[in-house]
Every structure is written in C-alpha cells, then in structure tokens.
Design a protein around this motif. Structure first.
Motif, PDB file in Angstrom:
ATOM      1  N   TYR A 107      15.367  24.113 -16.852  1.00 21.36           N
ATOM      2  CA  TYR A 107      13.962  23.819 -16.557  1.00 21.36           C
ATOM      3  C   TYR A 107      13.034  24.461 -17.583  1.00 21.36           C
ATOM      4  CZ  TYR A 107       9.552  23.399 -14.064  1.00 21.36           C
ATOM      5  OH  TYR A 107       8.247  23.104 -13.740  1.00 21.36           O
ATOM      6  N   LEU A 108      13.364  25.663 -18.003  1.00 20.65           N
ATOM      7  CA  LEU A 108      12.512  26.379 -18.957  1.00 20.65           C
ATOM      8  C   LEU A 108      12.984  26.193 -20.397  1.00 20.65           C
ATOM      9  CD1 LEU A 108      11.868  29.665 -16.940  1.00 20.65           C
ATOM     10  CD2 LEU A 108      10.330  27.717 -17.273  1.00 20.65           C
ATOM     11  N   ASP A 109      13.913  25.249 -20.587  1.00 18.48           N
ATOM     12  CA  ASP A 109      14.386  24.863 -21.914  1.00 18.48           C
ATOM     13  C   ASP A 109      14.892  26.064 -22.711  1.00 18.48           C
ATOM     14  OD1 ASP A 109      14.986  22.931 -23.825  1.00 18.48           O
ATOM     15  OD2 ASP A 109      13.093  23.208 -24.887  1.00 18.48           O
ATOM     16  N   ARG A 110      15.709  26.867 -22.052  1.00 19.26           N
ATOM     17  CA  ARG A 110      16.328  28.012 -22.710  1.00 19.26           C
ATOM     18  C   ARG A 110      17.837  27.765 -22.780  1.00 19.26           C
ATOM     19  NH1 ARG A 110      12.962  33.425 -21.492  1.00 19.26           N
ATOM     20  NH2 ARG A 110      14.782  34.330 -22.518  1.00 19.26           N
ATOM     21  N   ASP A 111      18.396  27.992 -23.955  1.00 20.09           N
ATOM     22  CA  ASP A 111      19.831  27.780 -24.129  1.00 20.09           C
ATOM     23  C   ASP A 111      20.613  28.884 -23.439  1.00 20.09           C
ATOM     24  OD1 ASP A 111      19.708  25.434 -25.573  1.00 20.09           O
ATOM     25  OD2 ASP A 111      19.532  26.464 -27.499  1.00 20.09           O
ATOM     26  N   VAL A 112      21.621  28.481 -22.707  1.00 19.25           N
ATOM     27  CA  VAL A 112      22.500  29.436 -22.060  1.00 19.25           C
ATOM     28  C   VAL A 112      23.565  29.884 -23.067  1.00 19.25           C
ATOM     29  CG1 VAL A 112      24.179  27.740 -21.217  1.00 19.25           C
ATOM     30  CG2 VAL A 112      23.780  29.847 -19.914  1.00 19.25           C
ATOM     31  N   LYS A 113      24.017  31.102 -22.949  1.00 28.15           N
ATOM     32  CA  LYS A 113      25.032  31.620 -23.869  1.00 28.15           C
ATOM     33  C   LYS A 113      26.405  31.018 -23.564  1.00 28.15           C
ATOM     34  CE  LYS A 113      24.892  36.115 -24.555  1.00 28.15           C
ATOM     35  NZ  LYS A 113      24.783  37.579 -24.257  1.00 28.15           N
ATOM     36  N   TYR A 114      27.255  31.002 -24.546  1.00 28.02           N
ATOM     37  CA  TYR A 114      28.665  30.583 -24.449  1.00 28.02           C
ATOM     38  C   TYR A 114      28.838  29.135 -23.943  1.00 28.02           C
ATOM     39  CZ  TYR A 114      28.604  35.695 -24.185  1.00 28.02           C
ATOM     40  OH  TYR A 114      28.330  37.035 -24.397  1.00 28.02           O
ATOM     41  N   PRO A 115      28.076  28.174 -24.460  1.00 27.00           N
ATOM     42  CA  PRO A 115      28.190  26.800 -23.954  1.00 27.00           C
ATOM     43  C   PRO A 115      29.584  26.200 -24.144  1.00 27.00           C
ATOM     44  CG  PRO A 115      26.922  26.843 -25.997  1.00 27.00           C
ATOM     45  CD  PRO A 115      27.085  28.271 -25.558  1.00 27.00           C
ATOM     46  N   GLU A 116      30.257  26.543 -25.253  1.00 22.14           N
ATOM     47  CA  GLU A 116      31.596  25.992 -25.477  1.00 22.14           C
ATOM     48  C   GLU A 116      32.580  26.500 -24.438  1.00 22.14           C
ATOM     49  OE1 GLU A 116      29.835  27.516 -27.829  1.00 22.14           O
ATOM     50  OE2 GLU A 116      29.412  26.004 -29.373  1.00 22.14           O
ATOM     51  N   ARG A 117      32.461  27.791 -24.094  1.00 21.15           N
ATOM     52  CA  ARG A 117      33.383  28.354 -23.090  1.00 21.15           C
ATOM     53  C   ARG A 117      33.111  27.745 -21.711  1.00 21.15           C
ATOM     54  NH1 ARG A 117      34.266  29.638 -27.355  1.00 21.15           N
ATOM     55  NH2 ARG A 117      35.399  27.673 -27.011  1.00 21.15           N
ATOM     56  N   ILE A 118      31.866  27.438 -21.445  1.00 18.40           N
ATOM     57  CA  ILE A 118      31.509  26.821 -20.158  1.00 18.40           C
ATOM     58  C   ILE A 118      32.132  25.436 -20.056  1.00 18.40           C
ATOM     59  CG2 ILE A 118      29.586  25.956 -18.758  1.00 18.40           C
ATOM     60  CD1 ILE A 118      27.891  28.208 -20.173  1.00 18.40           C
ATOM     61  N   VAL A 119      32.036  24.668 -21.145  1.00 22.07           N
ATOM     62  CA  VAL A 119      32.664  23.344 -21.166  1.00 22.07           C
ATOM     63  C   VAL A 119      34.168  23.481 -20.979  1.00 22.07           C
ATOM     64  CG1 VAL A 119      33.218  21.359 -22.635  1.00 22.07           C
ATOM     65  CG2 VAL A 119      30.881  22.238 -22.559  1.00 22.07           C
TER      66      VAL A 119
END
Length: 268
Positions: free
Chosen positions: A161-173
């Motif tokens: 909602y606040l357009d902030r990137d979350v850390k570790y996106p590859e690990r989340i996927v």
C-alpha cells in the motif's frame, strides 16, 4: 439508494468510541475463542473493517483513532512488538497489521504526524526482523512454513500500500513455491483454504510483476492454484473456505510423497 447508503454510514459510525476512536463490537467479549483473539484483538480488527467500509461509502470516521497514542513512543511500541508471540506469526502479524492500517488511516484522514512516525518505527522493526532465508517473520520453525506465509502476508499488504519494497523478495518467492501442495493449494491439510491460498497467491502475483525472478515457475504454480480453486466452487457459484476429503487415501499419499520429494521432514 442514497438513503440506504446514509443508513449504512450511520450504522458503522455508531460503533466508534469518541475518546479512543476504537470501533467496538458490543458482542466482542462473547466472540473470544482464545487468548490470542481477545476482545482487544477483535475490536482492533473490527476497527479496520469499519474504516474500510466507511471509505467504500465515501465517508470517514467522525473521530481520530486516538488509541494509537499508546504506540507513539518508539520505545513503548518496539517493546510491544517484541513481546508479541512471534512463534505464531499468523496471529502476531494480524496484530501489527491492525496498528499499521489504523496509523495509515489516522495520517491520511486526520493528518496526524505522530501516526506517520509510528509507521516509520513499524517499518524499522519489520525490516530488521525478517528471516533472510525465507523472507518471513517469526521465531519458531513453524513460522518458516505455512504459518509463516500467513504471518508474512499481513505485513506485506502494508508494504504494498505504501509502495515500499520488502526485503528478500527472491527468498519469499522460493518459499511460497516450495510450500505449494500437489493439488495447487497452500493449506497443509490439502484441499485449499481461503486465507492460506490468497496469502500465497497474492504474494506470488505481486512479486511476479515486481521482479524478474522465476516467472515461469510462478505461472505454473498459479495455473495449479486456479484449477484447485475452481474445483472448490459450489453449485451456487460461490466459494467455500476449503474442501477436504478426509477419506481419500490418495490425499495422504500425495502429502507424504510431496514431503519426501522436498526432502524436508518438517514440511509434512
């Protein structure tokens, strides 16, 4: 009609306490099922529902959400977050999500700068407490599996909602794809489940568009999920929470085989 719309607006506003800003369900105490879902938890959840409903009706709360004043002090807020039960990140994730939603609302609708500062403290804690191996939040092994997806998604919505990137996106996927069951769902009991499925599917869809990472694998996973969800559709065209066929032995064989293939005994 406009008159019906106004009736709904009045209905929702009648639940708000002018002093605290909380929208309180008078039956909340009777709905408590355990210590994790006490009346405070239920009222804060109810507050997020009511302010969202008012927004859909082109209205807003009459009073600011003053209960947030208890969280304006950085030290007190961080102490509160740290003392939540992060061995069950699904429940703790809900609790911190309620606070973030209310802080966003207080800032956007009432211009409360303290709520904006609260959000910065919120993100500070979140950014510094993610598991770098999975991208999830939580302190127990359980929170790095299915419970972890639920706990992750609650905070993920705030980042989006606040357009902030979350850390570790590859690990989340990686983790969401790893957790998917052979039937396409994300519920460990097989047969899908509304919360579990939307939490993982929405996450995969969002990260698919945000990052160029394992897109073909995500597409395959989403096709499997789509098939499972459509199979869960009722005759009235609505959708249930889930459909479990407890007496189908193939279900248990699939779960066991899946755990063996993943080489992770805890997964099962």
């Amino acid at each position: 009609s406009n008159s019906e719309k106004e009736e709904w607006i009045v209905y929702f506003k009648n639940f708000q306490n002018p002093e605290t800003g909380i929208f309180s369900d008078p039956e909340a105490a009777n709905r408590v099922v355990d210590d994790r879902h006490d009346s405070i938890h239920l009222d804060r959840q109810f507050t997020t529902f009511c302010i969202s409903a008012l927004d859909c009706l082109d209205s807003k709360a009459d009073y600011p959400l003053n209960f947030l004043q208890d969280f304006y002090n950085e030290e007190k807020f961080l102490s509160w977050v740290n003392n939540l039960d992060w061995s069950n990140s699904s429940n703790s994730g809900n609790k911190v999500m309620f606070i973030a939603i209310c802080a966003i609302y207080n800032y956007e609708q009432f211009g409360d700068k303290n709520s904006k500062d609260l959000l910065e403290n919120w993100f500070y804690w979140m950014d510094n407490n993610q598991n770098p191996e999975t991208g999830f939040w939580g302190t127990s092994k359980n929170t790095q599996y299915f419970n972890g997806v639920l706990g992750f998604y609650h905070q993920f919505l705030i980042y989006n909602y606040l357009d902030r990137d979350v850390k570790y996106p590859e690990r989340i996927v990686d983790r969401c794809l790893f957790l998917q069951l052979p039937d396409g769902g994300f519920n460990p009991e097989y047969g899908g489940a509304s919360c579990d499925d939307i939490d993982a599917i929405h996450t995969l869809v969002y990260l698919y568009h945000r990052f160029d990472y394992r897109r073909s694998d995500i597409e395959l996973a989403l096709r499997k999920s789509r098939k499972m969800i459509l199979n869960n559709q009722n005759e009235d065209h609505g959708f249930c929470w889930s459909k479990h066929n407890w007496f189908d032995y193939h279900r248990y064989l699939d779960i066991l085989k899946n755990a063996i293939n993943k080489k992770d005994a805890f997964y099962s």
